[in-house]
Design an enzyme around this catalytic site. Structure first.
Site, PDB file in Angstrom:
ATOM      1  N   HIS A 141      35.738  44.957  46.005  1.00 24.72           N
ATOM      2  CA  HIS A 141      36.707  45.793  46.723  1.00 24.72           C
ATOM      3  C   HIS A 141      38.127  45.706  46.164  1.00 24.72           C
ATOM      4  CE1 HIS A 141      34.210  46.047  50.711  1.00 24.72           C
ATOM      5  NE2 HIS A 141      33.498  46.372  49.640  1.00 24.72           N
ATOM      6  N   THR A 153      45.594  23.283  47.723  1.00 26.48           N
ATOM      7  CA  THR A 153      45.001  24.199  48.699  1.00 26.48           C
ATOM      8  C   THR A 153      44.623  25.534  48.079  1.00 26.48           C
ATOM      9  OG1 THR A 153      47.194  25.064  49.198  1.00 26.48           O
ATOM     10  CG2 THR A 153      46.388  23.258  50.600  1.00 26.48           C
ATOM     11  N   ARG A 200      36.247  54.580  46.336  1.00 26.35           N
ATOM     12  CA  ARG A 200      37.321  54.571  47.342  1.00 26.35           C
ATOM     13  C   ARG A 200      38.232  53.356  47.191  1.00 26.35           C
ATOM     14  NH1 ARG A 200      32.951  52.290  49.886  1.00 26.35           N
ATOM     15  NH2 ARG A 200      33.324  50.651  51.431  1.00 26.35           N
ATOM     16  N   HIS A 201      37.690  52.271  46.612  1.00 26.60           N
ATOM     17  CA  HIS A 201      38.500  51.053  46.466  1.00 26.60           C
ATOM     18  C   HIS A 201      39.581  51.210  45.398  1.00 26.60           C
ATOM     19  CE1 HIS A 201      35.748  49.184  49.175  1.00 26.60           C
ATOM     20  NE2 HIS A 201      34.724  49.450  48.380  1.00 26.60           N
ATOM     21  N   CYS A 206      45.116  24.742  42.728  1.00 23.09           N
ATOM     22  CA  CYS A 206      46.102  23.744  43.162  1.00 23.09           C
ATOM     23  C   CYS A 206      45.446  23.004  44.324  1.00 23.09           C
ATOM     24  CB  CYS A 206      47.469  24.356  43.474  1.00 23.09           C
ATOM     25  SG  CYS A 206      47.586  25.370  44.946  1.00 23.09           S
ATOM     26  N   ASP A 232      47.672  22.848  38.811  1.00 21.36           N
ATOM     27  CA  ASP A 232      48.606  21.737  38.949  1.00 21.36           C
ATOM     28  C   ASP A 232      47.766  20.463  39.128  1.00 21.36           C
ATOM     29  OD1 ASP A 232      47.783  21.625  41.607  1.00 21.36           O
ATOM     30  OD2 ASP A 232      49.798  21.778  42.442  1.00 21.36           O
ATOM     31  N   HIS A 233      48.441  19.363  39.454  1.00 19.99           N
ATOM     32  CA  HIS A 233      47.733  18.083  39.611  1.00 19.99           C
ATOM     33  C   HIS A 233      46.739  18.107  40.775  1.00 19.99           C
ATOM     34  CE1 HIS A 233      51.358  18.214  41.995  1.00 19.99           C
ATOM     35  NE2 HIS A 233      50.889  17.270  42.783  1.00 19.99           N
TER      36      HIS A 233
HETATM   37  C1  RB5 Z   1      50.797  19.538  45.464  1.00 20.83           C
HETATM   38  O1  RB5 Z   1      50.894  18.325  46.152  1.00 20.83           O
HETATM   39  C2  RB5 Z   1      50.365  20.647  46.396  1.00 20.83           C
HETATM   40  O2  RB5 Z   1      51.438  21.021  47.220  1.00 20.83           O
HETATM   41  C3  RB5 Z   1      49.864  21.833  45.617  1.00 20.83           C
HETATM   42  O3  RB5 Z   1      48.787  21.431  44.832  1.00 20.83           O
HETATM   43  C4  RB5 Z   1      49.365  23.022  46.411  1.00 20.83           C
HETATM   44  O4  RB5 Z   1      48.465  22.647  47.383  1.00 20.83           O
HETATM   45  C5  RB5 Z   1      50.386  23.952  46.886  1.00 20.83           C
HETATM   46  O5  RB5 Z   1      50.117  24.974  47.508  1.00 20.83           O
END
Ligand code: RB5
Length: 142
Positions: free
Chosen positions: A100, A69, A134-135, A67, A10-11
């Protein structure tokens, strides 16, 4: 091993995707960018779906999702039964996700990682094999 890497973001992950793409191209690693193509806001589940569809029925294909996070896009990707997406913030996590968990998708947070660490994580993910044994039993239970 892998024979093609798909990238999608995403952005919030766009800038880091461009950096990782540059590294893959420079390293002659076959890759395909599924977007997004700018900082214009888009919805991360759409990009998780695009990449997940490419990995259907091909265990030699791998993906890297981005993304802000890494959390939202990994949640979305892991809704698909053939996807094992690993959100990694360290080289150790990338290594274990392959050894694993046989992860087929690496997920990175563009607003979390610095570029150098992100590239180290990508290299580790791409060069580490599943240990099976095992994994395999555990992965099969997912
Ligand atoms: C977008 O602003 C943000 O929410 C997205 O990139 C991401 O971090 C979502 O989990």
């Amino acid at each position: 091993m892998y024979n093609k890497i798909f990238l999608s973001s995403d952005h919030g992950g766009f800038k880091l995707k461009e950096i990782v793409k540059g590294y893959l191209i420079k390293s002659f690693i076959d890759c395909e960018d599924l977007g997004c193509n700018s900082l214009e806001p888009v919805d991360y589940p759409d990009y998780a779906k695009l990449l997940s569809e490419k990995l259907k029925n091909n265990d030699k294909f791998k993906g890297v999702l981005f993304c802000g996070t890494g959390i939202g896009i990994s949640m979305a990707a892991n809704r698909f039964s053939h996807i094992r997406a690993a959100l990694c913030t360290s080289v150790e996590m990338a290594s274990k996700s392959r050894k694993h968990n046989n992860a087929n998708v690496l997920v990175l947070g563009g607003r979390i990682l610095d570029d150098k660490l992100a590239l180290e994580i990508v290299k580790e993910f791409l060069h580490t094999e599943f240990e099976a044994g095992r994994h395999s039993l555990r992965v099969d239970k997912i």
